[in-house]
Structures are given as C-alpha cells and as structure tokens.
Design a protein around this motif. Structure first.
Motif, PDB file in Angstrom:
ATOM      1  N   ASP A   1      48.619  31.624  -9.698  1.00 41.45           N
ATOM      2  CA  ASP A   1      48.451  30.365 -10.424  1.00 41.45           C
ATOM      3  C   ASP A   1      49.788  29.657 -10.609  1.00 41.45           C
ATOM      4  O   ASP A   1      49.896  28.446 -10.390  1.00 41.45           O
ATOM      5  CB  ASP A   1      47.784  30.635 -11.776  1.00 41.45           C
ATOM      6  CG  ASP A   1      47.504  29.365 -12.541  1.00 41.45           C
ATOM      7  OD1 ASP A   1      46.855  28.457 -11.983  1.00 41.45           O
ATOM      8  OD2 ASP A   1      47.939  29.271 -13.709  1.00 41.45           O
TER       9      ASP A   1
ATOM     10  N   ASP B   1      50.921  28.230  -7.296  1.00 39.09           N
ATOM     11  CA  ASP B   1      50.118  27.052  -6.929  1.00 39.09           C
ATOM     12  C   ASP B   1      50.493  25.834  -7.765  1.00 39.09           C
ATOM     13  O   ASP B   1      50.563  24.720  -7.243  1.00 39.09           O
ATOM     14  CB  ASP B   1      48.624  27.334  -7.116  1.00 39.09           C
ATOM     15  CG  ASP B   1      48.058  28.281  -6.081  1.00 39.09           C
ATOM     16  OD1 ASP B   1      48.717  28.525  -5.043  1.00 39.09           O
ATOM     17  OD2 ASP B   1      46.944  28.795  -6.307  1.00 39.09           O
ATOM     18  N   ARG B   2      50.713  26.038  -9.058  1.00 34.17           N
ATOM     19  CA  ARG B   2      51.063  24.933  -9.950  1.00 34.17           C
ATOM     20  C   ARG B   2      52.529  24.533  -9.833  1.00 34.17           C
ATOM     21  O   ARG B   2      52.903  23.433 -10.227  1.00 34.17           O
ATOM     22  CB  ARG B   2      50.756  25.295 -11.399  1.00 34.17           C
ATOM     23  CG  ARG B   2      49.272  25.415 -11.684  1.00 34.17           C
ATOM     24  CD  ARG B   2      48.965  25.688 -13.148  1.00 34.17           C
ATOM     25  NE  ARG B   2      49.783  26.735 -13.711  1.00 34.17           N
ATOM     26  CZ  ARG B   2      50.376  26.693 -14.894  1.00 34.17           C
ATOM     27  NH1 ARG B   2      50.258  25.646 -15.656  1.00 34.17           N
ATOM     28  NH2 ARG B   2      51.089  27.708 -15.332  1.00 34.17           N
TER      29      ARG B   2
ATOM     30  N   TYR C   1      54.917  25.915 -11.557  1.00 31.77           N
ATOM     31  CA  TYR C   1      55.406  25.843 -12.934  1.00 31.77           C
ATOM     32  C   TYR C   1      55.036  27.119 -13.683  1.00 31.77           C
ATOM     33  O   TYR C   1      53.932  27.640 -13.520  1.00 31.77           O
ATOM     34  CB  TYR C   1      54.744  24.647 -13.617  1.00 31.77           C
ATOM     35  CG  TYR C   1      54.923  24.554 -15.097  1.00 31.77           C
ATOM     36  CD1 TYR C   1      56.093  24.028 -15.636  1.00 31.77           C
ATOM     37  CD2 TYR C   1      53.930  24.973 -15.966  1.00 31.77           C
ATOM     38  CE1 TYR C   1      56.266  23.930 -17.007  1.00 31.77           C
ATOM     39  CE2 TYR C   1      54.088  24.868 -17.340  1.00 31.77           C
ATOM     40  CZ  TYR C   1      55.250  24.342 -17.854  1.00 31.77           C
ATOM     41  OH  TYR C   1      55.424  24.251 -19.203  1.00 31.77           O
ATOM     42  N   ARG C   2      55.983  27.610 -14.513  1.00 32.58           N
ATOM     43  CA  ARG C   2      55.667  28.717 -15.429  1.00 32.58           C
ATOM     44  C   ARG C   2      56.601  28.616 -16.624  1.00 32.58           C
ATOM     45  O   ARG C   2      57.832  28.639 -16.481  1.00 32.58           O
ATOM     46  CB  ARG C   2      55.838  30.076 -14.752  1.00 32.58           C
ATOM     47  CG  ARG C   2      55.565  31.277 -15.667  1.00 32.58           C
ATOM     48  CD  ARG C   2      54.156  31.290 -16.211  1.00 32.58           C
ATOM     49  NE  ARG C   2      53.768  32.625 -16.642  1.00 32.58           N
ATOM     50  CZ  ARG C   2      53.401  32.935 -17.880  1.00 32.58           C
ATOM     51  NH1 ARG C   2      53.356  32.018 -18.810  1.00 32.58           N
ATOM     52  NH2 ARG C   2      53.052  34.169 -18.179  1.00 32.58           N
TER      53      ARG C   2
ATOM     54  N   TYR D   1      60.308  25.749 -12.596  1.00 28.86           N
ATOM     55  CA  TYR D   1      59.642  24.726 -11.798  1.00 28.86           C
ATOM     56  C   TYR D   1      60.052  24.913 -10.344  1.00 28.86           C
ATOM     57  O   TYR D   1      61.184  25.327 -10.064  1.00 28.86           O
ATOM     58  CB  TYR D   1      60.120  23.330 -12.187  1.00 28.86           C
ATOM     59  CG  TYR D   1      59.481  22.714 -13.389  1.00 28.86           C
ATOM     60  CD1 TYR D   1      58.475  21.770 -13.239  1.00 28.86           C
ATOM     61  CD2 TYR D   1      59.913  23.015 -14.675  1.00 28.86           C
ATOM     62  CE1 TYR D   1      57.903  21.150 -14.349  1.00 28.86           C
ATOM     63  CE2 TYR D   1      59.346  22.417 -15.788  1.00 28.86           C
ATOM     64  CZ  TYR D   1      58.344  21.487 -15.614  1.00 28.86           C
ATOM     65  OH  TYR D   1      57.778  20.884 -16.702  1.00 28.86           O
TER      66      TYR D   1
ATOM     67  N   ARG E   1      56.895  20.226  -7.993  1.00 27.01           N
ATOM     68  CA  ARG E   1      56.320  20.020  -9.326  1.00 27.01           C
ATOM     69  C   ARG E   1      57.294  19.296 -10.234  1.00 27.01           C
ATOM     70  O   ARG E   1      56.898  18.438 -11.028  1.00 27.01           O
ATOM     71  CB  ARG E   1      55.908  21.364  -9.930  1.00 27.01           C
ATOM     72  CG  ARG E   1      55.398  21.281 -11.350  1.00 27.01           C
ATOM     73  CD  ARG E   1      54.126  20.415 -11.458  1.00 27.01           C
ATOM     74  NE  ARG E   1      53.717  20.212 -12.834  1.00 27.01           N
ATOM     75  CZ  ARG E   1      52.845  20.961 -13.483  1.00 27.01           C
ATOM     76  NH1 ARG E   1      52.266  21.976 -12.873  1.00 27.01           N
ATOM     77  NH2 ARG E   1      52.545  20.704 -14.728  1.00 27.01           N
TER      78      ARG E   1
ATOM     79  N   THR F   1      56.530  15.867 -12.224  1.00 28.52           N
ATOM     80  CA  THR F   1      56.681  15.788 -13.679  1.00 28.52           C
ATOM     81  C   THR F   1      57.645  14.673 -14.065  1.00 28.52           C
ATOM     82  O   THR F   1      57.382  13.912 -15.000  1.00 28.52           O
ATOM     83  CB  THR F   1      57.150  17.145 -14.238  1.00 28.52           C
ATOM     84  OG1 THR F   1      56.152  18.133 -13.933  1.00 28.52           O
ATOM     85  CG2 THR F   1      57.373  17.096 -15.742  1.00 28.52           C
TER      86      THR F   1
END
Length: 102
Positions: free
Chosen positions: A25, A28-29, A31-32, A50, A54, A58
């Motif tokens: 996840d 895929d995004r 970002y964490r 990032y 992404r 953002t």
C-alpha cells in the motif's frame, strides 16, 4: 565548525505495524507517515516518506488549494516507499548526523 556526531539506526517502527500488505500500500501510494527512527542513543525521531511522484502531486495539490508552502516534519524523499528504501535512508541519515542536528 561543529560536525554532527554519527549515530546508528536501531530500527524503524511503524504506527499500526507494517506487514507485506502495508508495504504494498505504501509503495502504491508513494507515501508513509507515522514512522519513527529509533537510534542507538535511545532517541526516537518522527519521519514521513514520499516518493518523487507523490511529492510532486502533493505539492501541486497544496499550491492549487492556495497554500504558498508545503511542510512536513521529518520529510524524507526516497525512490520508492518500501521498507528497504526507508531503512536505508534512515540509516544513512543517522550516520550523517542528521538527527543530531534536530
């Protein structure tokens, strides 16, 4: 000139854990957040990761919303938001004395 002292990363910890599904996840995004670098001196430092795609999205979203800035505490940009990439970046930041400057 004072050179920040080198530290060693003991581990990264993730709020809510970080299993294979979480890693997929995050990648895929791109970002964490809610990641902590735990160092050998006992300190913990909040990090947000990032990837470049992404981060660009953002930034554009923030600017389009009329905000003339973007700020994220402990922002680290990595090629891909994977456990290996995050650990590697945090380890190198610690060795370079990044956390000692904070």
């Amino acid at each position: 000139m004072n050179v920040p002292r080198s530290q060693n990363l003991v581990r990264l910890t993730f709020e809510g854990g970080f299993n294979a599904d979480d890693e997929a996840d995050a990648e895929d995004r791109g970002y964490r957040s809610l990641v902590w670098a735990e160092l050998d001196d006992g300190t913990r430092h909040a990090l947000t990761f990032y990837d470049m795609a992404r981060l660009g999205q953002t930034l554009q979203d923030e600017f389009d919303a009329g905000r003339p800035y973007f700020s994220e505490p402990g922002l680290v940009v990595v090629p891909r938001v994977t456990r290996d990439a995050m650990e590697s970046a945090a380890r190198k930041l610690a060795q370079d004395g990044f956390f000692a400057r904070r």
